[in-house]
Design a protein around this motif. Sequence first.
Motif, PDB file in Angstrom:
ATOM      1  N   ASN A 112     -17.776  -3.148 -10.563  1.00  0.00           N
ATOM      2  CA  ASN A 112     -17.883  -3.817  -9.177  1.00  0.00           C
ATOM      3  C   ASN A 112     -18.598  -4.679  -8.339  1.00  0.00           C
ATOM      4  OD1 ASN A 112     -14.599  -4.955 -10.402  1.00  0.00           O
ATOM      5  ND2 ASN A 112     -13.386  -3.403  -9.068  1.00  0.00           N
ATOM      6  N   ARG A 113     -19.506  -2.889  -8.720  1.00  0.00           N
ATOM      7  CA  ARG A 113     -21.066  -3.387  -7.627  1.00  0.00           C
ATOM      8  C   ARG A 113     -21.689  -3.927  -8.426  1.00  0.00           C
ATOM      9  NH1 ARG A 113     -20.906   2.563  -3.734  1.00  0.00           N
ATOM     10  NH2 ARG A 113     -19.361   2.528  -3.385  1.00  0.00           N
ATOM     11  N   ARG A 116     -20.805  -7.380  -7.959  1.00  0.00           N
ATOM     12  CA  ARG A 116     -20.813  -8.145  -6.642  1.00  0.00           C
ATOM     13  C   ARG A 116     -22.154  -8.477  -6.829  1.00  0.00           C
ATOM     14  NH1 ARG A 116     -18.364  -3.209  -3.564  1.00  0.00           N
ATOM     15  NH2 ARG A 116     -16.780  -3.378  -4.618  1.00  0.00           N
ATOM     16  N   GLU A 129     -14.393  -9.293  -9.356  1.00  0.00           N
ATOM     17  CA  GLU A 129     -14.330  -7.711 -10.429  1.00  0.00           C
ATOM     18  C   GLU A 129     -13.146  -7.213 -10.335  1.00  0.00           C
ATOM     19  OE1 GLU A 129     -14.782  -6.348  -6.546  1.00  0.00           O
ATOM     20  OE2 GLU A 129     -16.285  -7.492  -5.661  1.00  0.00           O
TER      21      GLU A 129
END
Length: 331
Positions: A112-113, A116, A129
């Motif tokens: 998810n990072r 992002r 996400e």
Amino acid sequence: MPQLVAHFDVESLPGQCLIALPNKEIIVHSAINGFDVEIQLIVNESWRAKHKSDNEWTRRIERLLVRVSRNEVEFPPPVYPNDKGHLDYTIQSEYFCQRIEAFGHVAREATNRMIRFFRFLLRTPSLQEFPANHQYFSNAKWTDENNKIVGKAGVTIVSEKVPGLYGELGVKKLNLETLGALEDFIGHPISLPLTQQLLSDAQSAWFEGNLRRAILELAIACEIAVKRQFFANDSPAGAAFDYLEDKAQVNVRVLELMDRVTLEAFGKSFKTEYPNDYKNIDYLFRCRNKVAHRGKLIFRNDSNQEITVNGKTVSDWWGSAIILMEWLSAL
């Protein structure tokens, strides 16, 4: 101390992440909460594009191989063949059950990072996400630091959440009563008003857990619906209102239009007929202001208490907005 490694296969991404790098094998390394993380970006070799001014071919990331590791005091118990020569791995189930949540959480957080980064820093559209307990992060292949299999865990199957399965936010199912309407719509489609499109966007944001966007779009939908009731786009009054509003020479609150103005024009007041829903719309606009000005999901009620907004609150406001729309259409 031996190192336990969990391998997660993220088979597809919720969007098209583009890369323009000379090497075909791209691996990034990091650390999260005491775990070492390695993400291998697997590109789609069947598609590439290159502008004449580009130095490198542009390709799409097709999948991710996420490797999460940390030192462990002990490895899973060994598995020995039974009298028939079969290996029973259930003896290792408890060992892996105690670890899959922590390893999977780190793998999902790392993924998810990365999403992002692409979404907000590289401005990649259509990225969302992965939610908690996603199938990709509920199962892993377990090895040591030398990529040697150390055991097998049972397979966990996660049921995919279906938005609106239980009728949340007015979701309906196609049935015998609406089948004819579908045929009519396909043959004679109607132009959907902007308010309906905004309501749909707000609904999607709510299901995605993006309450700030849901609140902003729901409030805009209510404001447009109320103002267009009095000042239609194609009428002289609408053109005059838009002109004065653009020049900051008129500032009519939506709540006034829903109460005193409709009472004067139509002999009806939404506040009088639906006091609870009127209050919800009032709170919606108060929260909209906090989101727009401070980015916070809060508002102050009539007792001057600061209220933190959650999904249930926005769901209630959604219901009141629908009642408002129906009330306006009946004027």
